[in-house]
Design an enzyme around this catalytic site. Structure first.
Site, PDB file in Angstrom:
ATOM      1  N   GLY A 143     -28.605  39.651 -94.555  1.00 55.19           N
ATOM      2  CA  GLY A 143     -28.652  38.271 -93.503  1.00 55.19           C
ATOM      3  C   GLY A 143     -27.894  37.198 -93.935  1.00 55.19           C
ATOM      4  O   GLY A 143     -27.060  36.509 -93.173  1.00 55.19           O
ATOM      5  N   GLU A 187     -30.603  46.485 -96.344  1.00 56.65           N
ATOM      6  CA  GLU A 187     -31.790  46.036 -96.353  1.00 56.65           C
ATOM      7  C   GLU A 187     -32.360  47.638 -96.186  1.00 56.65           C
ATOM      8  O   GLU A 187     -33.420  47.901 -97.270  1.00 56.65           O
ATOM      9  CB  GLU A 187     -31.993  45.581 -95.002  1.00 56.65           C
ATOM     10  CG  GLU A 187     -31.674  44.730 -94.747  1.00 56.65           C
ATOM     11  CD  GLU A 187     -29.848  43.745 -94.802  1.00 56.65           C
ATOM     12  OE1 GLU A 187     -29.220  43.205 -94.278  1.00 56.65           O
ATOM     13  OE2 GLU A 187     -29.005  45.211 -94.827  1.00 56.65           O
ATOM     14  N   ALA A 240     -31.755  37.518 -96.696  1.00 49.76           N
ATOM     15  CA  ALA A 240     -32.919  36.739 -96.100  1.00 49.76           C
ATOM     16  C   ALA A 240     -33.346  36.637 -98.066  1.00 49.76           C
ATOM     17  O   ALA A 240     -33.617  36.894 -97.862  1.00 49.76           O
ATOM     18  CB  ALA A 240     -33.691  36.980 -95.167  1.00 49.76           C
TER      19      ALA A 240
HETATM   20  N1  T1G Z   1     -33.988  36.910-101.728  1.00 47.18           N
HETATM   21  C1  T1G Z   1     -35.232  36.457-102.816  1.00 47.18           C
HETATM   22  N2  T1G Z   1     -34.946  36.145-104.465  1.00 47.18           N
HETATM   23  C2  T1G Z   1     -34.186  37.586-104.352  1.00 47.18           C
HETATM   24  C3  T1G Z   1     -32.732  37.939-103.674  1.00 47.18           C
HETATM   25  C4  T1G Z   1     -33.180  38.115-101.708  1.00 47.18           C
HETATM   26  N3  T1G Z   1     -32.415  38.531-100.859  1.00 47.18           N
HETATM   27  N4  T1G Z   1     -31.889  38.085-103.986  1.00 47.18           N
HETATM   28  C5  T1G Z   1     -32.052  37.985-105.547  1.00 47.18           C
HETATM   29  N5  T1G Z   1     -33.363  37.367-105.964  1.00 47.18           N
HETATM   30  C6  T1G Z   1     -33.117  36.022-106.314  1.00 47.18           C
HETATM   31  C7  T1G Z   1     -33.796  37.858-108.036  1.00 47.18           C
HETATM   32  O1  T1G Z   1     -34.759  37.795-107.783  1.00 47.18           O
HETATM   33  C8  T1G Z   1     -33.370  37.391-109.671  1.00 47.18           C
HETATM   34  O2  T1G Z   1     -34.279  35.728-109.130  1.00 47.18           O
HETATM   35  C9  T1G Z   1     -32.283  36.311-109.406  1.00 47.18           C
HETATM   36  O3  T1G Z   1     -32.442  36.123-107.589  1.00 47.18           O
HETATM   37  C10 T1G Z   1     -30.942  36.873-109.646  1.00 47.18           C
HETATM   38  O4  T1G Z   1     -30.980  37.709-108.536  1.00 47.18           O
HETATM   39  C11 T1G Z   1     -33.070  39.493 -91.709  1.00 47.18           C
HETATM   40  C12 T1G Z   1     -34.126  41.452 -93.930  1.00 47.18           C
HETATM   41  C13 T1G Z   1     -27.612  39.551-105.201  1.00 47.18           C
HETATM   42  C14 T1G Z   1     -26.476  41.577-106.134  1.00 47.18           C
HETATM   43  O5  T1G Z   1     -31.194  42.734-101.117  1.00 47.18           O
HETATM   44  O6  T1G Z   1     -29.205  42.671-104.479  1.00 47.18           O
HETATM   45  O7  T1G Z   1     -31.075  40.337 -95.487  1.00 47.18           O
HETATM   46  O8  T1G Z   1     -35.124  36.961-111.684  1.00 47.18           O
HETATM   47  O9  T1G Z   1     -31.136  39.042-111.359  1.00 47.18           O
HETATM   48  O10 T1G Z   1     -28.050  40.931-111.085  1.00 47.18           O
HETATM   49  O11 T1G Z   1     -30.772  41.456 -92.378  1.00 47.18           O
HETATM   50  O12 T1G Z   1     -29.974  40.493-107.004  1.00 47.18           O
HETATM   51  O13 T1G Z   1     -33.694  35.321-111.271  1.00 47.18           O
HETATM   52  O14 T1G Z   1     -35.779  34.583-110.572  1.00 47.18           O
HETATM   53  O15 T1G Z   1     -30.566  40.209-108.878  1.00 47.18           O
HETATM   54  O16 T1G Z   1     -26.562  39.298-110.657  1.00 47.18           O
HETATM   55  C15 T1G Z   1     -30.876  41.643 -98.121  1.00 47.18           C
HETATM   56  C16 T1G Z   1     -30.411  41.648-103.003  1.00 47.18           C
HETATM   57  C17 T1G Z   1     -32.380  41.264 -97.737  1.00 47.18           C
HETATM   58  C18 T1G Z   1     -29.227  41.441-101.819  1.00 47.18           C
HETATM   59  C19 T1G Z   1     -27.195  39.285-108.250  1.00 47.18           C
HETATM   60  N6  T1G Z   1     -30.451  40.966 -99.457  1.00 47.18           N
HETATM   61  N7  T1G Z   1     -29.776  41.116-104.287  1.00 47.18           N
HETATM   62  O17 T1G Z   1     -27.852  40.475-108.839  1.00 47.18           O
HETATM   63  O18 T1G Z   1     -28.831  39.136-109.996  1.00 47.18           O
HETATM   64  S1  T1G Z   1     -33.547  41.531 -96.372  1.00 47.18           S
HETATM   65  C20 T1G Z   1     -30.674  41.905-100.669  1.00 47.18           C
HETATM   66  C21 T1G Z   1     -29.602  41.813-105.267  1.00 47.18           C
HETATM   67  C22 T1G Z   1     -31.938  40.772 -95.367  1.00 47.18           C
HETATM   68  C23 T1G Z   1     -31.559  40.446 -92.992  1.00 47.18           C
HETATM   69  C24 T1G Z   1     -32.386  41.174 -94.109  1.00 47.18           C
HETATM   70  C25 T1G Z   1     -28.798  41.240-106.208  1.00 47.18           C
HETATM   71  C26 T1G Z   1     -27.333  40.526-106.290  1.00 47.18           C
HETATM   72  P1  T1G Z   1     -35.268  35.661-110.686  1.00 47.18           P
HETATM   73  P2  T1G Z   1     -30.419  39.040-109.923  1.00 47.18           P
HETATM   74  P3  T1G Z   1     -27.286  39.710-110.115  1.00 47.18           P
END
Ligand code: T1G
Length: 655
Positions: A99, A122, A61
């Protein structure tokens, strides 16, 4: 941002495209819903593939939007996917997280590219999956496997996921084409299982005790109770109907998004990414190529730095002043790898590869062709300037010269060379092959491309970089000095080392400052104070008595046969004697006062650091403390805590 739909015969391929990671924002959910309606309404469509453009499947998400309910919810999108009335398959590449994995669980099948990774991270935000991740996953792979995934937040590979039934097939290439073929074959074979939400009866059996044991282990490892949330919801999946379990998961999720912990961890998520991003002239600069690295000094820091680079595929050469010192250093490196193999955290084959990447020499001429040289010698300005003058004479033009100093003036060191624009600080934290923080110290003359190279290096090393300016102790150690300066006064006024450490642990620190000093060695601070002509009566006395900490079996504590710290009446006597000599009346010191008088000065020092521009953002300071000093992540870092939580924490205490 767009979501395309294209028909390949009777199969509709829905492609989500929202760079950089296809995060599921409200707007994107709306577009997906519209395409699902199209696929549902087209009779010629017998099945649907859900895929993503770009470098990854949906990585969750949109974290920016979390905590606000903006329709259509992810629940609604997944329900629509399950109710498509036609079989579907999710084609997973890159990372299918949170998500994103929940969306994929709304499909009948999941196929993945062999290098894809799946996860429910999460918990790292203080949350739990909020759209079926604890329920549908439990139906597919069982409670324990689900809790491991949702309770640790760690990713798993596609093959492992296939092995436990989370993924139905793995392909080496042409993922979407293979997904279409996979689905067509299933349709032709009329082998279409029910939606995952209807597979509760088929869920793998579970041992409730094993679940309790796993939950405790996950909370202990995370140093947080966040995994408890996922555990509670997984248990619900075992005992409640699908609808009730989903409703409970949603309730737990919404409650968690209102907690301070979520705010703090979300702050750190974006703070870490902001700190790692090159900005200004550095963003425009082209990084230099680095493959060969030399490390000056094979002591604790030097050998750790050498291993950090070898572990990430660099060719390393360690230089020591004499053969005996070099042999000690190379043995320390080999022993560390052998211990990892014994512990089973590294294969013997991989250990062998890493050792082979590290060579040793006493001849400085052997460093003439390397791309980067990191000096990790004794923390003394004269020693460092001599070394940099030598390196300046030997290193090739374009080589980067870095110092691992923890405190000293990088500009002064740079001026001992004819190429200060190629000099910067790369401040690793001990043990350098384990700790993630890397303070990148930009000198007055450091060239933008040298900074760009350092930021790129940090990413390849798996380090969390933070760019800082030149001052004594940079960001972390400068604030640490301010925090520790209050320690002695508190002890002289009546606090005890074990009381101070207990107050810090209660605050959320993994270890208190007295035990931490004993671990690192009180002589480091002592030598540093002496170099600056400063004194701190209490720790100075302990050092004069040889109480350097664990390495001397006594420091603030006694360490008899175990590494377990024992309060030592001899230290109490020393404290009382110095207090009396200093005319300090001893009294009862409260834990709240301990936290206030140690964290207050530390944060004020952080504010001065920001005013001086030594750190670009207060969130950079939070990243330094979370990655380098163990500041509780659930509190977001010292500056975030001060800005957002300190007051409410004090209010709560008054109640
Ligand atoms: N939401 C918004 N922005 C995100 C994002 C996300 N989920 N994931 C990454 N970004 C942005 C990040 O801020 C950066 O932005 C760019 O993407 C590249 O990220 C309902 C509630 C996927 C392994 O926790 O672990 O789903 O700095 O530098 O090193 O159950 O990003 O370029 O402007 O980290 O290649 C669950 C979070 C959400 C995964 C890639 N998902 N992301 O790593 O790139 S909660 C997460 C990561 C959810 C549901 C619930 C990593 C990555 P900018 P990056 P990377």
């Amino acid at each position: 941002m767009k979501v395309d739909i294209e028909k390949f015969g009777r199969i509709a391929v829905i492609t989500i495209d929202r760079p950089p990671v296809n995060a599921l924002s409200q707007a994107l959910r709306k577009l997906i819903e519209a395409r699902l309606d199209e696929a549902a309404g087209d009779d010629a469509v017998k099945g649907a593939v859900l895929a993503c453009a770009g470098r990854t499947f949906v990585a969750g998400a949109d974290i920016e939007e979390l905590g606000e309910v903006r329709p259509p919810t992810l629940h609604a999108v997944i329900d629509k996917l399950e109710a498509l009335g036609k079989p579907s398959v999710a084609a997973l590449h890159g990372t299918a997280l949170g998500g994103g994995l929940e969306l994929a669980l709304g499909c009948t099948f999941r196929v993945a590219s062999r290098d894809a990774r799946l996860g429910l991270p999460e918990v790292k935000l203080g949350l739990l999956p909020g759209a079926g991740g604890t329920v549908r996953t439990t139906y597919l792979i069982g409670a324990e496997a689900t809790l491991k995934l949702a309770g640790s937040g760690n990713m798993m590979g596609a093959e492992t996921a296939q092995g436990i039934g989370l993924v139905d097939a793995v392909f080496d290439n042409d993922l979407v084409a293979n997904a279409i073929r996979f689905l067509s074959d299933r349709i032709d074979a009329d082998d279409i299982p029910p939606p995952v939400s209807r597979r509760r009866e088929a869920m793998p059996a579970c041992d409730p005790q094993a679940l309790d044991k796993l939950t405790a282990e996950l909370c202990r490892t995370a140093r947080s109770s966040a995994p408890e949330l996922a555990a509670q919801s997984v248990r619900n999946a075992l005992t409640l109907s699908f609808e009730d379990a989903m409703a409970e998961e949603r309730r737990l999720f919404e409650t968690a998004t209102q907690c301070d912990r979520f705010g703090a961890l979300r702050h750190l998520f974006f703070a870490e990414r902001a700190a790692a991003k090159p900005s200004g002239d550095v963003a425009e600069a082209e990084p230099r190529a680095v493959q060969t690295v030399a490390v000056i000094g094979a002591g604790t820091m030097g050998s750790g730095i050498a291993m950090a680079f070898a572990n990430s595929g660099f060719d390393v050469i360690v230089r020591e002043t004499d053969e005996a010192a070099l042999t000690r250093g190379m043995e320390r490196i080999a022993d560390t790898y052998d211990r990892s193999v014994k512990r089973g955290s590294l294969s013997a084959e991989e250990a062998g590869k890493r050792k082979a990447r590290i060579a040793g020499t006493v001849a400085i001429a052997d460093l003439a062709s390397v791309d980067l040289i990191i000096e990790a010698a004794f923390e003394d300005m004269a020693v460092k300037k001599t070394i940099f003058a030598e390196l300046d004479a030997v290193a090739r033009q374009g080589a980067i010269l870095a110092t691992n100093t923890s405190y000293l003036d990088v500009n002064e060191i740079a001026l001992s060379t004819t190429r200060p624009s190629d000099v910067l600080g790369l401040h690793f934290f001990s043990p350098a092959n384990v700790m993630t923080l890397l303070e990148i110290v930009r000198g007055a003359e450091t060239a933008p491309e040298v900074m760009a190279t350092a930021l790129k290096l940090a990413r390849r090393l798996g380090k969390q970089p933070v760019v800082v300016g030149v001052c004594h102790g940079f960001v972390g150690n400068r604030m640490l000095q301010a925090r520790n300066a209050a320690l002695s006064q508190l002890l002289l006024e009546g606090a005890r080392p074990d009381q101070i450490d207990a107050a810090f642990r209660a605050f959320g620190w993994p270890m208190g400052p007295c035990q931490m000093q004993d671990l690192a060695g009180l002589d480091i601070g002592w030598r540093n104070r002496k170099a600056l002509g400063e004194t701190d009566a209490l720790p100075d006395r302990l050092c004069e008595l040889g109480r350097f900490g664990q390495k001397a079996d006594k420091g603030w504590y006694l360490y008899e046969d175990s590494r377990k710290p024992q309060p030592d009446p001899e230290v109490d006597a020393i404290i009382a004697e110095i207090a009396e000599k200093s005319g300090i009346a001893r009294r009862v010191v409260t834990d709240a006062e301990i936290i206030e008088r140690t964290h207050g000065p530390m944060i004020e020092e952080g504010r001065r650091i920001l005013d001086e521009g030594i750190a670009a953002r207060s969130s950079d300071i939070d990243v330094v403390w979370a990655h380098g000093y163990g500041f509780p992540r659930d509190l977001g870092g010292p500056m975030y805590w001060d800005d957002h939580l300190r007051e409410s924490a004090q209010e709560k205490k008054k109640v």
